[in-house]
Scaffold this active site. Structure first.
Site, PDB file in Angstrom:
ATOM      1  N   PRO A   2      37.751 -36.117  -3.675  1.00 29.88           N
ATOM      2  CA  PRO A   2      37.337 -37.048  -2.639  1.00 29.88           C
ATOM      3  C   PRO A   2      36.184 -37.941  -3.059  1.00 29.88           C
ATOM      4  O   PRO A   2      35.178 -37.481  -3.572  1.00 29.88           O
ATOM      5  CB  PRO A   2      36.886 -36.126  -1.516  1.00 29.88           C
ATOM      6  CG  PRO A   2      36.748 -34.774  -2.113  1.00 29.88           C
ATOM      7  CD  PRO A   2      37.035 -34.856  -3.558  1.00 29.88           C
ATOM      8  N   GLU A   3      36.320 -39.187  -2.813  1.00 31.73           N
ATOM      9  CA  GLU A   3      35.190 -40.105  -2.845  1.00 31.73           C
ATOM     10  C   GLU A   3      34.829 -40.396  -1.391  1.00 31.73           C
ATOM     11  O   GLU A   3      35.367 -39.774  -0.479  1.00 31.73           O
ATOM     12  CB  GLU A   3      35.550 -41.377  -3.623  1.00 31.73           C
ATOM     13  CG  GLU A   3      35.904 -41.069  -5.072  1.00 31.73           C
ATOM     14  CD  GLU A   3      35.997 -42.314  -5.946  1.00 31.73           C
ATOM     15  OE1 GLU A   3      35.342 -43.318  -5.623  1.00 31.73           O
ATOM     16  OE2 GLU A   3      36.723 -42.270  -6.949  1.00 31.73           O
TER      17      GLU A   3
END
Length: 281
Positions: A2-3
């Site tokens: 995840p960013e």
DNA sequence: ACCCCGACCTGAGGGC
DNA sequence: TGCCCTCAGGTCGGGG
């Protein structure tokens, strides 16, 4: 995995099941994440109500009524899955939060994630949070602040965008994508970037992240939302993961290199590397 | 003070 | 089928 957009999407997905809800049960199945899950976690948060949810950088902050905050980081491979009926945990499900509405399973195969409990009043000075730079979607981040933060650095711009002291939430994918939109070569020394270029870049960082949130994040490997839905932004990648494919703008094959040990992608035509610093003015 | 690099883990996918 | 290698979205601490 995840960013910032994926963390934001995950948090928005959890909110309906957590906001103003009591945590009725907590199961901790494994404690050895990047930092140990505190031994008293279940005892400390069971029967507490989640008063609000917040994202800071890639951290999810669940503020509890007892003035403690549950801080969760998804690391590289973390995700939340929501079940409205009791469900057996998956192999790498480490924590299960139960509310009257759902079971929330925190799963993280690589165990780079975090699940910590911090007094809410001490968040701002906590070692994980106190050195963080500006939120890219907030007014605290602009071309001017970006230029001020990086204009003396001789290092390449791409890895610098992933430095949380410069701006938070820009990970490996969105660094390449933002530079493509800005027509800036990832190897450009920061000190070569003009204020004008920093303004363009800051705008595209903001827009790329916003577009990704709108698309529900990016689905790579097994990332998906708590409800099992997929994100769609990966279909809008211009360069990331597209080595040798045609640039969507000009058709030139996308190039790839490892910078600071991370895969980096760019179009050599749309993002020329200028050898000389522009004359200051 | 800065920057780079290895380390932390497991799993997926490709080549043989 | 299976082994072995490489690679993966993040972050931190140590060494240069």
């Amino acid at each position: 995995m995840p960013e910032l957009p994926e963390v934001e999407t995950t948090l928005r997905g959890l909110a309906p099941y957590l906001h103003a809800q009591a945590i009725t049960a907590v199961t901790v199945r494994r404690t050895d994440l990047r930092q140990p899950i505190p031994a008293n976690l279940a005892k400390s948060i069971t029967h507490q109500t989640v008063s609000s949810l917040e994202r800071r950088s890639k951290y999810m902050l669940l503020h509890l009524a007892n003035r403690q905050t549950l801080l969760i980081h998804l690391g590289m491979s973390g995700r939340f899955t929501t079940y409205t009926t009791p469900t057996p945990p998956a192999k790498h499900t480490h924590v299960i939060l139960t509310t009257p509405k759902a079971e929330l399973h925190f799963t993280d195969p690589r165990r780079f994630g975090l699940c910590l409990l911090i007094p809410t009043a001490k968040l701002a000075t906590h070692p994980l949070l106190k050195h963080l730079g500006p939120e890219p979607l907030s007014p605290a981040f602009s071309g001017k602040t970006l230029h001020t933060a990086i204009h003396t650095k001789k290092t390449a711009v791409k890895p610098t965008l992933m430095d949380a002291k410069v701006v938070v939430g820009v990970g490996n994918i969105y660094a390449s994508e933002s530079l493509f939109r800005s027509h800036i070569h990832p190897k450009t020394p920061c000190s070569n970037l003009t204020l004008k270029q920093c303004e363009v870049l800051a705008g595209h960082i903001r827009q790329t992240l916003t577009d990704a949130i709108t698309a529900g994040g990016s689905t790579l490997r097994d990332y998906r939302h708590g409800d099992g839905q997929l994100g769609y932004f990966q279909h809008q990648f211009n360069v990331y993961g597209r080595k040798g494919e045609s640039c969507p703008t000009c058709g030139t094959p996308i190039e790839h290199a490892v910078m600071a040990q991370r895969s980096t992608y760019w179009c050599p035509t749309c993002q020329p590397l200028k050898a000389n610093k522009k004359a200051p003015r």
